[in-house]
Design a protein around this motif. Structure first.
Motif, PDB file in Angstrom:
ATOM      1  N   UNK A 171       0.828  -1.206   0.000  1.00  0.00           N
ATOM      2  CA  UNK A 171       0.000   0.000   0.000  1.00  0.00           C
ATOM      3  C   UNK A 171       0.867   1.262   0.000  1.00  0.00           C
ATOM      4  N   UNK A 172       1.927   1.243   0.801  1.00  0.00           N
ATOM      5  CA  UNK A 172       2.794   2.426   0.899  1.00  0.00           C
ATOM      6  C   UNK A 172       3.484   2.726  -0.429  1.00  0.00           C
ATOM      7  N   UNK A 173       3.996   1.688  -1.081  1.00  0.00           N
ATOM      8  CA  UNK A 173       4.677   1.919  -2.356  1.00  0.00           C
ATOM      9  C   UNK A 173       3.679   2.254  -3.467  1.00  0.00           C
ATOM     10  N   UNK A 174       2.481   1.698  -3.359  1.00  0.00           N
ATOM     11  CA  UNK A 174       1.427   2.046  -4.312  1.00  0.00           C
ATOM     12  C   UNK A 174       1.117   3.537  -4.217  1.00  0.00           C
ATOM     13  N   UNK A 175       0.950   4.002  -2.985  1.00  0.00           N
ATOM     14  CA  UNK A 175       0.625   5.410  -2.767  1.00  0.00           C
ATOM     15  C   UNK A 175       1.821   6.323  -3.032  1.00  0.00           C
ATOM     16  N   UNK A 176       3.033   5.801  -2.842  1.00  0.00           N
ATOM     17  CA  UNK A 176       4.221   6.599  -3.162  1.00  0.00           C
ATOM     18  C   UNK A 176       4.227   6.960  -4.646  1.00  0.00           C
ATOM     19  N   UNK A 177       3.917   5.976  -5.487  1.00  0.00           N
ATOM     20  CA  UNK A 177       3.845   6.242  -6.920  1.00  0.00           C
ATOM     21  C   UNK A 177       2.788   7.283  -7.244  1.00  0.00           C
ATOM     22  N   UNK A 178       1.625   7.152  -6.608  1.00  0.00           N
ATOM     23  CA  UNK A 178       0.540   8.115  -6.827  1.00  0.00           C
ATOM     24  C   UNK A 178       0.955   9.504  -6.343  1.00  0.00           C
ATOM     25  N   UNK A 179       1.598   9.553  -5.178  1.00  0.00           N
ATOM     26  CA  UNK A 179       2.023  10.839  -4.614  1.00  0.00           C
ATOM     27  C   UNK A 179       3.033  11.535  -5.528  1.00  0.00           C
ATOM     28  N   UNK A 196       8.214   3.647  -9.996  1.00  0.00           N
ATOM     29  CA  UNK A 196       7.989   3.190  -8.615  1.00  0.00           C
ATOM     30  C   UNK A 196       7.211   1.880  -8.594  1.00  0.00           C
ATOM     31  N   UNK A 197       6.155   1.817  -9.351  1.00  0.00           N
ATOM     32  CA  UNK A 197       5.335   0.599  -9.368  1.00  0.00           C
ATOM     33  C   UNK A 197       6.082  -0.580  -9.973  1.00  0.00           C
ATOM     34  N   UNK A 198       6.897  -0.312 -10.985  1.00  0.00           N
ATOM     35  CA  UNK A 198       7.672  -1.405 -11.589  1.00  0.00           C
ATOM     36  C   UNK A 198       8.700  -1.966 -10.609  1.00  0.00           C
ATOM     37  N   UNK A 199       9.418  -1.078  -9.937  1.00  0.00           N
ATOM     38  CA  UNK A 199      10.476  -1.530  -9.026  1.00  0.00           C
ATOM     39  C   UNK A 199       9.895  -2.347  -7.877  1.00  0.00           C
ATOM     40  N   UNK A 200       8.799  -1.862  -7.295  1.00  0.00           N
ATOM     41  CA  UNK A 200       8.254  -2.511  -6.103  1.00  0.00           C
ATOM     42  C   UNK A 200       7.116  -3.479  -6.424  1.00  0.00           C
ATOM     43  N   UNK A 201       6.774  -3.601  -7.692  1.00  0.00           N
ATOM     44  CA  UNK A 201       5.808  -4.589  -8.180  1.00  0.00           C
ATOM     45  C   UNK A 201       4.525  -4.588  -7.336  1.00  0.00           C
ATOM     46  N   UNK A 222      -0.386  -0.734 -18.528  1.00  0.00           N
ATOM     47  CA  UNK A 222      -1.715  -0.251 -18.902  1.00  0.00           C
ATOM     48  C   UNK A 222      -2.015   1.092 -18.237  1.00  0.00           C
ATOM     49  N   UNK A 223      -1.522   1.255 -17.012  1.00  0.00           N
ATOM     50  CA  UNK A 223      -1.706   2.514 -16.292  1.00  0.00           C
ATOM     51  C   UNK A 223      -1.020   3.665 -17.029  1.00  0.00           C
ATOM     52  N   UNK A 224       0.139   3.373 -17.609  1.00  0.00           N
ATOM     53  CA  UNK A 224       0.877   4.392 -18.369  1.00  0.00           C
ATOM     54  C   UNK A 224       0.022   4.935 -19.507  1.00  0.00           C
ATOM     55  N   UNK A 225      -0.593   4.039 -20.251  1.00  0.00           N
ATOM     56  CA  UNK A 225      -1.441   4.477 -21.358  1.00  0.00           C
ATOM     57  C   UNK A 225      -2.666   5.225 -20.875  1.00  0.00           C
ATOM     58  N   UNK A 226      -3.294   4.699 -19.824  1.00  0.00           N
ATOM     59  CA  UNK A 226      -4.519   5.315 -19.318  1.00  0.00           C
ATOM     60  C   UNK A 226      -4.267   6.727 -18.790  1.00  0.00           C
ATOM     61  N   UNK A 227      -3.182   6.908 -18.042  1.00  0.00           N
ATOM     62  CA  UNK A 227      -2.894   8.231 -17.473  1.00  0.00           C
ATOM     63  C   UNK A 227      -2.603   9.263 -18.560  1.00  0.00           C
ATOM     64  N   UNK A 228      -1.919   8.845 -19.606  1.00  0.00           N
ATOM     65  CA  UNK A 228      -1.646   9.782 -20.706  1.00  0.00           C
ATOM     66  C   UNK A 228      -2.942  10.298 -21.317  1.00  0.00           C
ATOM     67  N   UNK A 229      -3.894   9.390 -21.478  1.00  0.00           N
ATOM     68  CA  UNK A 229      -5.168   9.782 -22.088  1.00  0.00           C
ATOM     69  C   UNK A 229      -6.031  10.586 -21.121  1.00  0.00           C
ATOM     70  N   UNK A 253       6.082   8.899 -15.643  1.00  0.00           N
ATOM     71  CA  UNK A 253       7.379   8.218 -15.608  1.00  0.00           C
ATOM     72  C   UNK A 253       7.749   7.819 -14.172  1.00  0.00           C
ATOM     73  N   UNK A 254       7.553   8.734 -13.225  1.00  0.00           N
ATOM     74  CA  UNK A 254       7.891   8.458 -11.824  1.00  0.00           C
ATOM     75  C   UNK A 254       6.942   7.432 -11.208  1.00  0.00           C
ATOM     76  N   UNK A 255       5.663   7.552 -11.505  1.00  0.00           N
ATOM     77  CA  UNK A 255       4.707   6.571 -10.986  1.00  0.00           C
ATOM     78  C   UNK A 255       5.028   5.175 -11.517  1.00  0.00           C
ATOM     79  N   UNK A 256       5.254   5.090 -12.820  1.00  0.00           N
ATOM     80  CA  UNK A 256       5.524   3.785 -13.432  1.00  0.00           C
ATOM     81  C   UNK A 256       6.811   3.175 -12.891  1.00  0.00           C
TER      82      UNK A 256
END
Length: 491
Positions: free
Chosen positions: A16-24, A64-69, A78-85, A59-62
């Motif tokens: 949860x913390x790393x998920x929210x870190x990416x969002x933050x 973070x999420x990639x590193x901490x899976x 998929x999040x990368x594409x969705x956020x761009x749109x 870029x930063x969100x992705x």
């Protein structure tokens, strides 16, 4: 209380913390005030637009999420594409179009080749013969696998090499006797394959597209070119030095639990004998794959030979595998789509950073920090920047955003363009930190022998070792071989 009621799983606070870190990180960067322009030595301004700021946020969100899976790596893509749109960073049609970029389809075709080698039995045949040669010492199994991988990356794209070698390593690991359990040997075997595929790929222009692209920029800016064999001359000692250093690296950091696998050589001989004569499908698969390699190689080696697009060529092999009934619909459904999506997202964020100007803004800001540095430090700074960026975006893009600027600054510092070109190519070929850095990294991850976090942590000392090798190459090896590193500073 019913004893059959399952205990409630504890809440995963770490995830949860790393998920929210990416969002933050996304929110902070996207909504922060405008950042100053980057200004190159010629006074040209590179503004960071709202869209470019959004690209950095994604870029930063992705990353973070990639590193901490925190979610499957394909879902992050998929999040990368969705956020761009959703945040109007790029039109949806553009953002998602990158998911089917030719490079993604090339990875798809490479993975299919690996599947064919497994299904036809070629993988086991090759694995058993290699084990008969290297014997029962796990250190020699490491070395044998690494040498074969690196050597193949001289003559074919390292993505295809990894996809071909991967099932062979699965067969070898099955004989280790630990089932699907994660072991140091398993981690070292698969991560090592990914690392040395990159090391081998820098030696020739056939290992990856990055070399040809970099030489193109070099020619445009400097007015010189680099021939096929000239590149190999300077890259061969560096590539193979890295192969053997990586072998030592994994013997130290991931030393196999077993020094030997008793009876392995005899078992390999018995299994090889039980394989029987080579089958029609094995021959067909070998001929098709060999033809693909030959066609792609001739386009680079022979002037005048049609330079067919590598993706079209490799997809022809995929089509033939189905036409000849080597593969069927069930095999198509076994494709590791998580890995395909990973690279689809990587292409999308890479193009997003490029199209919005965010990548150029980063490159100029980084390089101007060293505009008064010594030539050696400047070359090393470029190599470091390319190494970091190529872990997040396509190595071709990392070179494209940094090399032209670096080559313009270089004459004023007394740095020869050759040193910049070759140092950049070395680090661009070996992204050891993130799975998205290179297809072999993601292919190795499919073994489930390591996590994205483990890959990142082992990649830190490996990347440090790479930078030391680049420093030795720039300071000692290449000058001894006749490469100019320093020139008289331009007025």
């Amino acid at each position: 209380m019913d004893s059959n009621i399952e205990a409630k799983e504890p809440f995963d606070w770490k995830r949860f913390c790393f998920l929210m870190l990416g969002v933050a990180l996304f929110v902070i960067v996207y909504y922060c005030p405008p950042l100053p322009d980057a200004v190159d030595p010629n006074g040209v301004h590179f503004p960071l637009s709202k869209e470019a700021k959004g690209a950095l946020a994604v870029f930063l969100l992705a990353g973070t999420w990639w590193v901490f899976e925190v979610v499957p790596i394909g879902v992050t893509s998929l999040t990368i594409g969705a956020l761009q749109a959703l945040f109007l960073i790029r039109p949806a049609k553009v953002a998602f179009k990158d998911f089917m970029d030719p490079s993604v389809l090339f990875i798809f075709g490479s993975i299919v080749i690996g599947m064919v080698f497994t299904k036809t039995g070629l993988t086991k045949r090759l694995a058993y013969k290699m084990l008969i040669v290297v014997g029962e010492k796990t250190s020699m199994i490491y070395l044998g696998c690494f040498i074969v991988t690196a050597a193949l990356a001289h003559i074919m794209a390292h993505t295809a090499v990894a996809a071909t070698i991967y099932p062979l390593l699965l067969t070898i690991y099955a004989l280790y006797g630990e089932g699907d359990k994660q072991t140091k040997f398993g981690k070292g075997l698969f991560m090592g394959m990914a690392y040395v595929a990159g090391a081998g790929s820098i030696v020739t222009l056939l290992g990856a597209a990055r070399g040809a692209v970099a030489i193109g920029f070099y020619n445009d800016v400097v007015g010189k070119t680099v021939g096929f064999f000239e590149l190999t001359k300077f890259m061969f000692p560096i590539g193979w030095l890295m192969v053997f250093l990586l072998w030592g690296f994994f013997m130290v950091f991931l030393k196999p639990e077993k020094t030997t696998i008793p009876g392995l050589r005899q078992k390999a001989k018995d299994l090889d004998a039980n394989n029987g004569p080579i089958t029609k499908n094995e021959i067909l698969a070998a001929v098709i794959v060999g033809s693909v390699i030959l066609i792609m190689s001739l386009g680079s080696l022979i002037d005048g030979f049609p330079k067919l697009h590598k993706t079209a060529v490799i997809l022809c092999s995929t089509i033939l595998f189905f036409v000849l009934n080597i593969l069927d619909i069930d095999d198509l459904e076994e494709i590791p789509w998580n890995i395909i999506l990973l690279f689809a997202g990587a292409m999308s964020i890479g193009f997003c950073l490029w199209d919005t100007g965010a990548a150029e803004w980063l490159a100029v800001n980084w390089l101007v920090m060293f505009e008064k540095a010594s030539p050696f430090v400047f070359i090393m700074s470029i190599a470091f920047f390319v190494m970091i960026m190529t872990n997040f975006i396509m190595n071709v893009a990392a070179i494209a955003i940094s090399l032209p600027v670096a080559l313009v600054i270089a004459p004023y510092l007394g740095a020869a363009p050759e040193g910049i070109l070759f140092a950049s190519l070395v680090t661009a070929g070996m992204p050891f930190l993130l799975l998205v850095g290179a297809a072999p990294n993601a292919i190795a991850y499919d073994s489930k022998q390591f996590t994205t976090g483990e890959f990142f942590m082992y990649g830190i000392p490996a990347s440090a070792m790479l930078m030391v090798v680049v420093a030795i190459a720039v300071g000692v090896i290449w000058p001894l071989m006749g490469m100019p590193i320093y020139v008289t500073p331009a007025g």
